[in-house]
Design a protein around this motif. Structure first.
Motif: not given
Length: 265
Positions: A114-116, A132-135
Motif C-alpha cells: 500500500h505504500f511507496r 528488507a526487499d523494499t527501498q
C-alpha cells in the motif's frame, strides 16, 4: 537482584524448560527457599505458572508467551482484520515504529502493498527481514535477543530509540487490563516498549481479543498513554465499555477491513 527481575528470569526458564525446581532456583539466584517459594506463589497468583511439589510447571493457563512461530499462526483472521483497520492511520512517508509481534509482522507485510515510501524503526528481526526487499529506510535497533519474541530488547535498544522520533508507534501486548494497562511478560521488553511510546507522537495498540481483560508480568503503558486500541469483534462488550468509561479510544475491526471498523460499545 530485584524481585521482579528474578521472577522474570524464572518465567524465562519456564519458557525454555517447561518446569523448574525450587532447589535449582535457590542455587541459581543465591536466595532462600522461602524467597523462591514466595516468588512462585506470586507468579501462580498472576496465572503465569502452576505450583508443583518442589517446583513449578506450565499449565494451559500459563501459556501466555508462546514462541514467535506459534503466535504467527494464532488468531489469524482477527489479526488480519486488525492490521487492515490500522492502514487508515498511516500516511505516505510516515516514520513508523513497529513493535515486535506477530500482528505487527502482518502489518509490515500489508504495508508493502500500500505504500511507496516509509521510514521504519523496529526491534523485530522478522519485521526487518520482511521489509528488507523494499527501498524504504529501515532502522533495526540493537539490543539483547529475546528468542521467544525474536525481539531486540534492553538498555541498548532503549538508547537507540531515545535518539529518534516517529509519527506513530504500532504496539503489541500480551495483556490489556483496566488496572494494569498494557502488559508484557518480560520487564526488559517492557522498558523497550516504553521507549517506543516516548519516541512517537501517537501510539496505536494492535491487540486481538484473546489478550483483553488480563495482565501479564510487566506493565509498559497506562491506558491513557495509548491513543487508540484496535482489536477485533471478539472483544467482550463489557470490557470494551469499561475501557471507554476510562476514556480509552477503542475500535473493533470487522472482517471487511478498513471500511468495516466499528466503534466499540
Amino acid at each position: 537482584m530485584k524481585a521482579e527481575q528474578r521472577r522474570s528470569q524464572i518465567i524465562t526458564l519456564l519458557e525454555q524448560k517447561g518446569s523448574v525446581l525450587v532447589d535449582d532456583l535457590v542455587e541459581r539466584f543465591g536466595v532462600s527457599h522461602v524467597t523462591i517459594r514466595k516468588d512462585l506463589t506470586e507468579l501462580e497468583a498472576r496465572g503465569l505458572l502452576h505450583r508443583t511439589h518442589g517446583g513449578a510447571t506450565y499449565t494451559h493457563k500459563s501459556l501466555f508467551n508462546p514462541s514467535f512461530r506459534e503466535k504467527v499462526n494464532l488468531q489469524q483472521a482477527e489479526k488480519q482484520a486488525i492490521v487492515q483497520a490500522a492502514l487508515a492511520y498511516i500516511e505516505e512517508a510516515d516514520t513508523l515504529i513497529l513493535d515486535s509481534g506477530s500482528t505487527t509482522l502482518l502489518l509490515a507485510r500489508l504495508l508493502k502493498r500500500h505504500f511507496r515510501s516509509l521510514y521504519i524503526i523496529t526491534n523485530s528481526i522478522p519485521i526487518a527481514s520482511e521489509l528488507a526487499d523494499t527501498q524504504w529506510e529501515i532502522l533495526l535497533t540493537g539490543g539483547q535477543l529475546r528468542h521467544h519474541s525474536m525481539a531486540l530488547i534492553g538498555p541498548a535498544a532503549v538508547r537507540i530509540l531515545e535518539a529518534y522520533h516517529a509519527d506513530k508507534a504500532f504496539m503489541c501486548a500480551t495483556g490489556v487490563s483496566i488496572g494494569k494497562g498494557y502488559t508484557t511478560p518480560n520487564p526488559y521488553e517492557a522498558q523497550t516498549k516504553q521507549a517506543m511510546l516516548k519516541a512517537a507522537d501517537t501510539a496505536i495498540a494492535l491487540v486481538d481479543s484473546s489478550k483483553l481483560g488480563r495482565a501479564t508480568l510487566a506493565s509498559f503503558a497506562a491506558l491513557s498513554e495509548v491513543g487508540l486500541l484496535i482489536t477485533d469483534t471478539g472483544a467482550p462488550p463489557e470490557f470494551m465499555a469499561e475501557l471507554e468509561r476510562h476514556g480509552h479510544a477503542c475500535y473493533r475491526a470487522l472482517p471487511e477491513g478498513p471500511s468495516g471498523v466499528a466503534r466499540a460499545g
